[in-house]
Design a protein around this motif. Structure first.
Motif, PDB file in Angstrom:
ATOM      1  N   ALA A  29      44.751  24.926  45.078  1.00  0.00           N
ATOM      2  CA  ALA A  29      43.372  24.709  45.515  1.00  0.00           C
ATOM      3  C   ALA A  29      42.402  24.491  44.356  1.00  0.00           C
ATOM      4  CB  ALA A  29      42.906  25.882  46.376  1.00  0.00           C
ATOM      5  N   CYS A  30      42.491  25.314  43.322  1.00  0.00           N
ATOM      6  CA  CYS A  30      41.460  25.264  42.279  1.00  0.00           C
ATOM      7  C   CYS A  30      41.983  25.043  40.864  1.00  0.00           C
ATOM      8  CB  CYS A  30      40.609  26.529  42.314  1.00  0.00           C
ATOM      9  SG  CYS A  30      41.523  28.027  41.892  1.00  0.00           S
ATOM     10  N   ASP A  83      45.976  34.055  36.842  1.00  0.00           N
ATOM     11  CA  ASP A  83      45.598  32.661  37.020  1.00  0.00           C
ATOM     12  C   ASP A  83      46.117  31.858  35.836  1.00  0.00           C
ATOM     13  OD1 ASP A  83      44.455  30.224  37.547  1.00  0.00           O
ATOM     14  OD2 ASP A  83      42.392  30.907  37.398  1.00  0.00           O
ATOM     15  N   ASP A  84      47.021  30.899  36.112  1.00  0.00           N
ATOM     16  CA  ASP A  84      47.532  30.042  35.036  1.00  0.00           C
ATOM     17  C   ASP A  84      47.032  28.601  35.183  1.00  0.00           C
ATOM     18  OD1 ASP A  84      49.021  29.055  37.119  1.00  0.00           O
ATOM     19  OD2 ASP A  84      50.971  29.401  36.190  1.00  0.00           O
TER      20      ASP A  84
END
Length: 131
Positions: free
Chosen positions: A11-12, A5-6
């Protein structure tokens, strides 16, 4: 495959300027998020694009699994659209895992109009845990 996750997830991701920037809460096996679509997310005039709704439902089901310590990817998703979500109309999404296997997880999500709780769309997915 290594999942990282960067903060640029559409979406988030908090760093994605064009993204939805969804925030989630999780309690008693239910993942919840709220969303107000902006004009940039429309398909037909003043109606939220179905692909954006699909993305929100997909992300909610993934996040429900993550909340339970599983890092999955979507293998299959089925969406049923019931009503349009108008631009600037607040919506609530609820998602949960409904079947947890070692190789496949099943989840469901529903998107409701916040003002009257009417169902906008619902989804069912099969998720694959990534180890």
């Amino acid at each position: 495959i290594k999942l990282e996750d960067d903060n640029h997830c559409f979406a988030c991701g908090k760093k994605n300027e064009c993204g939805l920037r969804l925030e989630f809460s999780y309690a008693d096996g239910i993942l919840t998020t709220e969303f107000i679509p902006r004009k940039i997310y429309q398909g037909y005039k003043d109606i939220t694009h179905g692909g954006v709704i699909t993305t929100i439902l997909d992300e909610a089901m993934i996040q429900a699994a993550i909340a339970e310590g599983i890092n999955p990817v979507t293998a299959e998703i089925i969406i049923r659209f019931k009503k349009p979500l108008m631009i600037s109309e607040a919506a609530v999404v609820k998602a949960k895992m409904i079947k947890r296997g070692s190789r496949v997880i099943e989840a469901e999500a529903r998107l409701f109009r916040k003002s009257d709780s009417s169902l906008i769309a619902e989804a069912h997915s099969k998720l694959i845990p990534v180890k």
